[in-house]
Enzyme design. Sequence first.
Site, PDB file in Angstrom:
ATOM      1  N   SER A 107       0.838  -1.204   0.000  1.00 55.43           N
ATOM      2  CA  SER A 107       0.000   0.000   0.000  1.00 55.43           C
ATOM      3  C   SER A 107       0.871   1.250   0.000  1.00 55.43           C
ATOM      4  O   SER A 107       1.950   1.267   0.605  1.00 55.43           O
ATOM      5  CB  SER A 107      -0.862  -0.018   1.271  1.00 55.43           C
ATOM      6  OG  SER A 107      -1.435   1.250   1.501  1.00 55.43           O
ATOM      7  N   TYR A 130      -2.976   5.478  -4.445  1.00 57.69           N
ATOM      8  CA  TYR A 130      -4.213   6.262  -4.454  1.00 57.69           C
ATOM      9  C   TYR A 130      -4.004   7.334  -5.497  1.00 57.69           C
ATOM     10  O   TYR A 130      -2.888   7.578  -5.960  1.00 57.69           O
ATOM     11  CB  TYR A 130      -4.443   6.924  -3.092  1.00 57.69           C
ATOM     12  CG  TYR A 130      -4.557   5.948  -1.967  1.00 57.69           C
ATOM     13  CD1 TYR A 130      -5.758   5.304  -1.725  1.00 57.69           C
ATOM     14  CD2 TYR A 130      -3.471   5.682  -1.146  1.00 57.69           C
ATOM     15  CE1 TYR A 130      -5.871   4.400  -0.689  1.00 57.69           C
ATOM     16  CE2 TYR A 130      -3.581   4.785  -0.105  1.00 57.69           C
ATOM     17  CZ  TYR A 130      -4.783   4.145   0.117  1.00 57.69           C
ATOM     18  OH  TYR A 130      -4.888   3.255   1.142  1.00 57.69           O
ATOM     19  N   THR A 156      -6.175   2.471  -6.706  1.00 59.85           N
ATOM     20  CA  THR A 156      -7.419   2.420  -5.923  1.00 59.85           C
ATOM     21  C   THR A 156      -8.347   3.529  -6.398  1.00 59.85           C
ATOM     22  O   THR A 156      -7.992   4.705  -6.366  1.00 59.85           O
ATOM     23  CB  THR A 156      -7.111   2.596  -4.424  1.00 59.85           C
ATOM     24  OG1 THR A 156      -6.305   1.499  -4.011  1.00 59.85           O
ATOM     25  CG2 THR A 156      -8.380   2.636  -3.598  1.00 59.85           C
ATOM     26  N   LYS A 252      -8.593  -1.018  -9.017  1.00 55.78           N
ATOM     27  CA  LYS A 252      -9.280  -1.633  -7.874  1.00 55.78           C
ATOM     28  C   LYS A 252     -10.411  -0.743  -7.363  1.00 55.78           C
ATOM     29  O   LYS A 252     -10.231   0.470  -7.244  1.00 55.78           O
ATOM     30  CB  LYS A 252      -8.260  -1.862  -6.752  1.00 55.78           C
ATOM     31  CG  LYS A 252      -8.845  -2.414  -5.457  1.00 55.78           C
ATOM     32  CD  LYS A 252      -7.747  -2.929  -4.553  1.00 55.78           C
ATOM     33  CE  LYS A 252      -7.519  -2.111  -3.318  1.00 55.78           C
ATOM     34  NZ  LYS A 252      -8.626  -1.965  -2.400  1.00 55.78           N
ATOM     35  N   HIS A 276     -13.799  -2.127  -1.185  1.00 54.54           N
ATOM     36  CA  HIS A 276     -12.787  -1.714  -0.207  1.00 54.54           C
ATOM     37  C   HIS A 276     -13.041  -2.373   1.164  1.00 54.54           C
ATOM     38  O   HIS A 276     -12.930  -1.732   2.209  1.00 54.54           O
ATOM     39  CB  HIS A 276     -12.821  -0.186  -0.076  1.00 54.54           C
ATOM     40  CG  HIS A 276     -11.483   0.437   0.214  1.00 54.54           C
ATOM     41  ND1 HIS A 276     -10.807   1.196  -0.694  1.00 54.54           N
ATOM     42  CD2 HIS A 276     -10.704   0.422   1.317  1.00 54.54           C
ATOM     43  CE1 HIS A 276      -9.677   1.640  -0.159  1.00 54.54           C
ATOM     44  NE2 HIS A 276      -9.591   1.169   1.062  1.00 54.54           N
TER      45      HIS A 276
HETATM   46  C1  GLV Z   1      -7.390   2.766   3.397  1.00 55.08           C
HETATM   47  O1  GLV Z   1      -7.323   2.423   2.242  1.00 55.08           O
HETATM   48  C2  GLV Z   1      -8.305   2.235   4.348  1.00 55.08           C
HETATM   49  O2  GLV Z   1      -9.204   1.469   3.979  1.00 55.08           O
HETATM   50  O3  GLV Z   1      -8.170   2.582   5.524  1.00 55.08           O
END
Ligand code: GLV
Length: 389
Positions: A107, A130, A156, A252, A276
Site C-alpha cells: 500500500s 491512491y 485504488t 481496484k 474496499h
Molecule cells: C485505506 O485504504 C483504508 O481502507 O483505511
Amino acid sequence: MPHITEIEDLKRIYRRRVPRMFYDYCESGAWSEQTFRDNSTDFDLLRLRQRVAVDMAGRSTATQMIGEDVAMPVALAPVGLTGMQHADGEILAAKAAEKAGVPFTLSTLSICSIEDVAANTTKPFWFQVYTLKDTDFMERLFERARTAGCSAIVITLDLQVQGQRHKDIKNGLSAPPKLTPKSIANMMTKVPWGLEMLGTKRRSFGNVVGHAKGVSDPSSLSSWTAEAFDPSLDWARIAEFKRMWGGKVILKGILDAEDARRAVDVGADAIVVSNHGGRQLDGAISSIRALPEIVEAVGDQIEVHMDSGIRSGQDVLKAVALGAKGTFIGRSFIYGLGAMGQKGVETALEVIRKELDTTMALCGRKNIQDVDRDILLIDDDFYRWRRKG
Ligand code: GLV
C-alpha cells in the site's frame, strides 16, 4: 504453538496481541457496517455441488494473475498501516507471500517503504497507489516503484473521499499512535507487540513522510485522505496515470458493470471487483454479488479479480466459480500477521490453500483453471439487488 486450523483461530490471537486502535482499524467497515458484514455473509448464498467418483489425483491450484504464475489465485491485498499490526509488517507479509508463491501488494500508506520491501524480498511485488493531487509526488512514487522492480501498479479508485469508520475517529487512529491515557493504558497490555515495535525504526508512513508536501498531520490517515487525495479524479486522469507508469495496471474498486467497461476502455490489464472491504460506501452491495454481472459485461476483455469478504478457501473457490481469475485477501492475512508475524501470514495462506484444494476436489475438479459456475448451487436471493428502471 496453538493449533491453527482456520482463519478465525488467527483472528482470536490477533485480537489479544495488537493494540485496540489497530485491531479496530482492520476490523471496521464504514458507518453501519452493513456492506462490511454482507461481504462475508453473502458467500452463504452460494452452495457447492458435491461430486463423487471423479479421479482426483494430481490436483493443481496453480494459475496466472496478469500473466504472472501464482500457486493459487490469491494475492495479498494492499492494507494501510500493516507495519503497525506487527513491527516491519509489510516486509514480513511480502516474505510470506514470496514463500507461498502468491503476489504481495504494498500500500502507498504502508509503514515500511517501497525500498524497504524491495531490499528484503527477491520477487517483484505490486504497488498500490491512491490518486493524489500532487502529480510530482505521484511521478516520484512511480519512479520509486520502477526502481524497486514492481511488476504492476494497483490504482485504488474508490477512495477519492474517505468513508467514515466511527472507531478510527474515537480511537484517534495514527501512526505512530498518539500517546493518550487511553492508548497508553491499552498498549501496556500488549507488551510483546510494543517491544517488537521498539526494535524497529519503521513506525510512520514510510512512502510519504519526508517525500510528500502539504499535509498538516503526517501521522494521520484521515488528514492524508482529506488533504492529499484528489476528489476530482476522472477517467482521463486514470489514463494519465497509466501513461506515467507505463507498465501493467490493475484498477481496484469497481463494483458496477458500467465502470468495468470504462476500465476496459482505458486499457487496464485487470480490474478488482471491490468495495474496499466495506470500508467506503456503506450500503453498497457485496463484492461477491457484484461479480457475476461484471464478469458477464467484460470478462472476455479483461481479467476480473475480486476482493472483500474472503475468509476461506471455499470463498476463493466460489469467487473463481463466478468468473474471478484471482482474488485478494486483506483481513485474512492481517489476522495472521498480527497473531504471529511472518509465520502467521504463511499459516493464513496455507489454511486457505488447503481449504481451496480440498473443496475443489470434493466438487469434482482437479484443476483450478477448469472451475466454473457449474460447481455452484445459487440461492435465488443472491440476485436480489438489481437496478430497476
Ligand atoms: C485505506 O485504504 C483504508 O481502507 O483505511
